[in-house]
Design a protein around this motif. Sequence first.
Motif, PDB file in Angstrom:
ATOM      1  N   ILE A 113      10.828   2.813   4.212  1.00 21.77           N
ATOM      2  CA  ILE A 113       9.474   3.133   3.763  1.00 21.77           C
ATOM      3  C   ILE A 113       8.511   2.587   4.814  1.00 21.77           C
ATOM      4  CG2 ILE A 113       7.742   2.821   1.948  1.00 21.77           C
ATOM      5  CD1 ILE A 113      10.074   2.496  -0.021  1.00 21.77           C
ATOM      6  N   VAL A 114       7.912   3.491   5.567  1.00 24.90           N
ATOM      7  CA  VAL A 114       7.112   3.080   6.725  1.00 24.90           C
ATOM      8  C   VAL A 114       5.638   2.910   6.402  1.00 24.90           C
ATOM      9  CG1 VAL A 114       8.713   4.059   8.402  1.00 24.90           C
ATOM     10  CG2 VAL A 114       6.894   5.495   7.465  1.00 24.90           C
ATOM     11  N   ALA A 115       5.187   3.454   5.259  1.00 28.62           N
ATOM     12  CA  ALA A 115       3.773   3.308   4.897  1.00 28.62           C
ATOM     13  C   ALA A 115       3.560   3.731   3.450  1.00 28.62           C
ATOM     14  CB  ALA A 115       2.882   4.141   5.817  1.00 28.62           C
ATOM     15  N   GLU A 116       2.443   3.260   2.896  1.00 28.65           N
ATOM     16  CA  GLU A 116       2.014   3.676   1.565  1.00 28.65           C
ATOM     17  C   GLU A 116       0.548   4.089   1.650  1.00 28.65           C
ATOM     18  OE1 GLU A 116       2.882   0.911  -1.560  1.00 28.65           O
ATOM     19  OE2 GLU A 116       4.777   0.286  -0.646  1.00 28.65           O
ATOM     20  N   ALA A 117       0.160   4.996   0.770  1.00 32.60           N
ATOM     21  CA  ALA A 117      -1.228   5.475   0.778  1.00 32.60           C
ATOM     22  C   ALA A 117      -1.638   5.849  -0.635  1.00 32.60           C
ATOM     23  CB  ALA A 117      -1.363   6.685   1.705  1.00 32.60           C
ATOM     24  N   ILE A 118      -2.947   5.822  -0.890  1.00 25.92           N
ATOM     25  CA  ILE A 118      -3.441   6.184  -2.223  1.00 25.92           C
ATOM     26  C   ILE A 118      -4.072   7.578  -2.245  1.00 25.92           C
ATOM     27  CG2 ILE A 118      -3.787   3.783  -2.890  1.00 25.92           C
ATOM     28  CD1 ILE A 118      -6.814   4.232  -2.453  1.00 25.92           C
ATOM     29  N   ASN A 119      -4.152   8.217  -1.076  1.00 24.36           N
ATOM     30  CA  ASN A 119      -4.640   9.594  -1.026  1.00 24.36           C
ATOM     31  C   ASN A 119      -4.230  10.231   0.295  1.00 24.36           C
ATOM     32  OD1 ASN A 119      -6.698   9.002   1.001  1.00 24.36           O
ATOM     33  ND2 ASN A 119      -7.841   8.029  -0.663  1.00 24.36           N
ATOM     34  N   GLY A 120      -4.470  11.545   0.390  1.00 19.42           N
ATOM     35  CA  GLY A 120      -4.076  12.268   1.581  1.00 19.42           C
ATOM     36  C   GLY A 120      -4.817  11.852   2.832  1.00 19.42           C
ATOM     37  N   HIS A 121      -6.078  11.427   2.678  1.00 16.20           N
ATOM     38  CA  HIS A 121      -6.849  10.988   3.847  1.00 16.20           C
ATOM     39  C   HIS A 121      -6.179   9.792   4.516  1.00 16.20           C
ATOM     40  CE1 HIS A 121     -10.124  13.733   3.760  1.00 16.20           C
ATOM     41  NE2 HIS A 121     -10.591  13.350   2.582  1.00 16.20           N
ATOM     42  N   GLN A 122      -5.719   8.842   3.723  1.00 12.49           N
ATOM     43  CA  GLN A 122      -5.043   7.679   4.293  1.00 12.49           C
ATOM     44  C   GLN A 122      -3.776   8.089   5.042  1.00 12.49           C
ATOM     45  OE1 GLN A 122      -4.314   4.514   1.504  1.00 12.49           O
ATOM     46  NE2 GLN A 122      -6.470   3.986   1.325  1.00 12.49           N
ATOM     47  N   VAL A 123      -3.057   9.060   4.487  1.00 12.87           N
ATOM     48  CA  VAL A 123      -1.849   9.551   5.168  1.00 12.87           C
ATOM     49  C   VAL A 123      -2.219  10.145   6.526  1.00 12.87           C
ATOM     50  CG1 VAL A 123       0.055  11.206   5.103  1.00 12.87           C
ATOM     51  CG2 VAL A 123      -0.627  10.019   3.016  1.00 12.87           C
ATOM     52  N   MET A 124      -3.226  10.993   6.560  1.00 10.86           N
ATOM     53  CA  MET A 124      -3.638  11.630   7.809  1.00 10.86           C
ATOM     54  C   MET A 124      -4.132  10.598   8.823  1.00 10.86           C
ATOM     55  SD  MET A 124      -2.886  14.789   7.434  1.00 10.86           S
ATOM     56  CE  MET A 124      -3.640  15.410   8.954  1.00 10.86           C
ATOM     57  N   GLU A 125      -4.814   9.565   8.349  1.00 13.59           N
ATOM     58  CA  GLU A 125      -5.284   8.506   9.242  1.00 13.59           C
ATOM     59  C   GLU A 125      -4.108   7.778   9.888  1.00 13.59           C
ATOM     60  OE1 GLU A 125      -7.726   6.059   6.810  1.00 13.59           O
ATOM     61  OE2 GLU A 125      -9.449   7.437   6.837  1.00 13.59           O
ATOM     62  N   LYS A 126      -3.087   7.481   9.070  1.00 13.12           N
ATOM     63  CA  LYS A 126      -1.907   6.777   9.594  1.00 13.12           C
ATOM     64  C   LYS A 126      -1.167   7.644  10.611  1.00 13.12           C
ATOM     65  CE  LYS A 126      -1.328   4.102   5.330  1.00 13.12           C
ATOM     66  NZ  LYS A 126      -1.656   2.791   5.890  1.00 13.12           N
ATOM     67  N   ILE A 127      -1.091   8.944  10.356  1.00 10.50           N
ATOM     68  CA  ILE A 127      -0.430   9.853  11.291  1.00 10.50           C
ATOM     69  C   ILE A 127      -1.235   9.954  12.584  1.00 10.50           C
ATOM     70  CG2 ILE A 127       0.168  12.277  11.683  1.00 10.50           C
ATOM     71  CD1 ILE A 127       1.010  12.412   8.742  1.00 10.50           C
ATOM     72  N   ALA A 128      -2.564   9.979  12.457  1.00 12.77           N
ATOM     73  CA  ALA A 128      -3.424  10.020  13.647  1.00 12.77           C
ATOM     74  C   ALA A 128      -3.251   8.766  14.497  1.00 12.77           C
ATOM     75  CB  ALA A 128      -4.885  10.179  13.233  1.00 12.77           C
ATOM     76  N   GLU A 129      -2.894   7.662  13.847  1.00  5.68           N
ATOM     77  CA  GLU A 129      -2.668   6.403  14.558  1.00  5.68           C
ATOM     78  C   GLU A 129      -1.291   6.332  15.198  1.00  5.68           C
ATOM     79  OE1 GLU A 129      -3.338   3.549  11.512  1.00  5.68           O
ATOM     80  OE2 GLU A 129      -5.520   3.826  11.482  1.00  5.68           O
ATOM     81  N   GLY A 130      -0.463   7.359  14.955  1.00  3.09           N
ATOM     82  CA  GLY A 130       0.847   7.396  15.605  1.00  3.09           C
ATOM     83  C   GLY A 130       2.046   7.349  14.676  1.00  3.09           C
ATOM     84  N   LEU A 131       1.806   7.219  13.382  1.00  6.06           N
ATOM     85  CA  LEU A 131       2.921   7.195  12.439  1.00  6.06           C
ATOM     86  C   LEU A 131       3.581   8.570  12.400  1.00  6.06           C
ATOM     87  CD1 LEU A 131       4.297   5.319  10.320  1.00  6.06           C
ATOM     88  CD2 LEU A 131       2.863   6.438   8.612  1.00  6.06           C
ATOM     89  N   ASN A 132       4.912   8.589  12.440  1.00  5.34           N
ATOM     90  CA  ASN A 132       5.635   9.869  12.458  1.00  5.34           C
ATOM     91  C   ASN A 132       6.787   9.838  11.452  1.00  5.34           C
ATOM     92  OD1 ASN A 132       6.399  12.465  13.228  1.00  5.34           O
ATOM     93  ND2 ASN A 132       7.691  11.719  14.889  1.00  5.34           N
ATOM     94  N   PRO A 133       6.488   9.993  10.157  1.00 11.50           N
ATOM     95  CA  PRO A 133       7.538   9.940   9.135  1.00 11.50           C
ATOM     96  C   PRO A 133       8.355  11.234   9.097  1.00 11.50           C
ATOM     97  CG  PRO A 133       5.459  10.498   8.121  1.00 11.50           C
ATOM     98  CD  PRO A 133       5.164  10.230   9.578  1.00 11.50           C
ATOM     99  N   ASP A 134       9.517  11.155   8.462  1.00 12.11           N
ATOM    100  CA  ASP A 134      10.335  12.349   8.256  1.00 12.11           C
ATOM    101  C   ASP A 134       9.935  13.064   6.967  1.00 12.11           C
ATOM    102  OD1 ASP A 134      12.199  11.869  10.507  1.00 12.11           O
ATOM    103  OD2 ASP A 134      12.766  10.109   9.329  1.00 12.11           O
ATOM    104  N   VAL A 135       9.659  12.260   5.940  1.00  6.07           N
ATOM    105  CA  VAL A 135       9.349  12.807   4.614  1.00  6.07           C
ATOM    106  C   VAL A 135       8.164  12.066   4.017  1.00  6.07           C
ATOM    107  CG1 VAL A 135      10.200  13.167   2.250  1.00  6.07           C
ATOM    108  CG2 VAL A 135      11.761  13.453   4.195  1.00  6.07           C
ATOM    109  N   ILE A 136       7.292  12.821   3.368  1.00 13.88           N
ATOM    110  CA  ILE A 136       6.195  12.220   2.597  1.00 13.88           C
ATOM    111  C   ILE A 136       6.392  12.579   1.139  1.00 13.88           C
ATOM    112  CG2 ILE A 136       3.707  12.194   2.170  1.00 13.88           C
ATOM    113  CD1 ILE A 136       3.305  12.896   5.112  1.00 13.88           C
ATOM    114  N   LEU A 137       6.463  11.574   0.290  1.00 11.49           N
ATOM    115  CA  LEU A 137       6.473  11.785  -1.154  1.00 11.49           C
ATOM    116  C   LEU A 137       5.031  11.719  -1.604  1.00 11.49           C
ATOM    117  CD1 LEU A 137       9.474   9.536  -2.301  1.00 11.49           C
ATOM    118  CD2 LEU A 137       9.451  12.004  -2.018  1.00 11.49           C
ATOM    119  N   ALA A 138       4.481  12.859  -2.014  1.00  9.42           N
ATOM    120  CA  ALA A 138       3.047  12.938  -2.290  1.00  9.42           C
ATOM    121  C   ALA A 138       2.766  13.379  -3.717  1.00  9.42           C
ATOM    122  CB  ALA A 138       2.381  13.904  -1.320  1.00  9.42           C
TER     123      ALA A 138
END
Length: 216
Positions: A29-54
């Motif tokens: 589990i590489v990150a947690e978020a409370i909304n889609g914006h947080q997910v996109m921010e983490k990806i913009a910072e370089g996070l590259n997950p395989d799967v997102i449980l949303a």
Amino acid sequence: MIRIVLAEDHNIVRNGIRSLLEDQPWIEIVAEAINGHQVMEKIAEGLNPDVILADINMPELDGLSLTEKLKTFMPQIKVLILSMLDHEKYVVKAINAGAAGYLLKSISKEELLFAIQHTAAGNKYICSDLSMKMLARLPVHSSSFDSDQTSSAQLSKREKEVLALIAEGYTNSEISDMLFTSRRTVEGHRQKLIEKTGARNTAALIKYAVKSGIID
């Protein structure tokens, strides 16, 4: 190792999902978020997950909107939608948005793990409860798999036994107990059944079992 982001605005639910997954050696589990914006921010910072449980319903940017954005900018990331909404229209919306799967929050741990593995490998998955509900609405003559595969698929005796038990609604753990084998072995049989029959989900597997005479 499958790298996962948990996107869920309810802390209790998110913590519960984490507790189900964090003891699996093949999951990180590489990150947690409370909304889609947080997910996109983490990806913009370089996070590259395989799967997102949303979660399908989140503030600011919900699961479906997140899925649409990722389909455009990061299509290699698989999104599994988690929801309490069990109507087929939401499943259709999710798949059309680009989701790799749709899961009800009531599913078992075993099915959640299978769905993660299955979608991370590039496949689609709809949870068994919804698949059965959707199957019940389909005309008997319709098919979710190629007719040539239906006639040519060669299943072993054990694969037919596993398929029959899947069709009866048993979980991987229950099937492993009934057949005196490991859950991992059952998961392997299930994956081979999907590959051999061309079925895209549990409902299609059950339809194959009926059409081929494995179950009545």
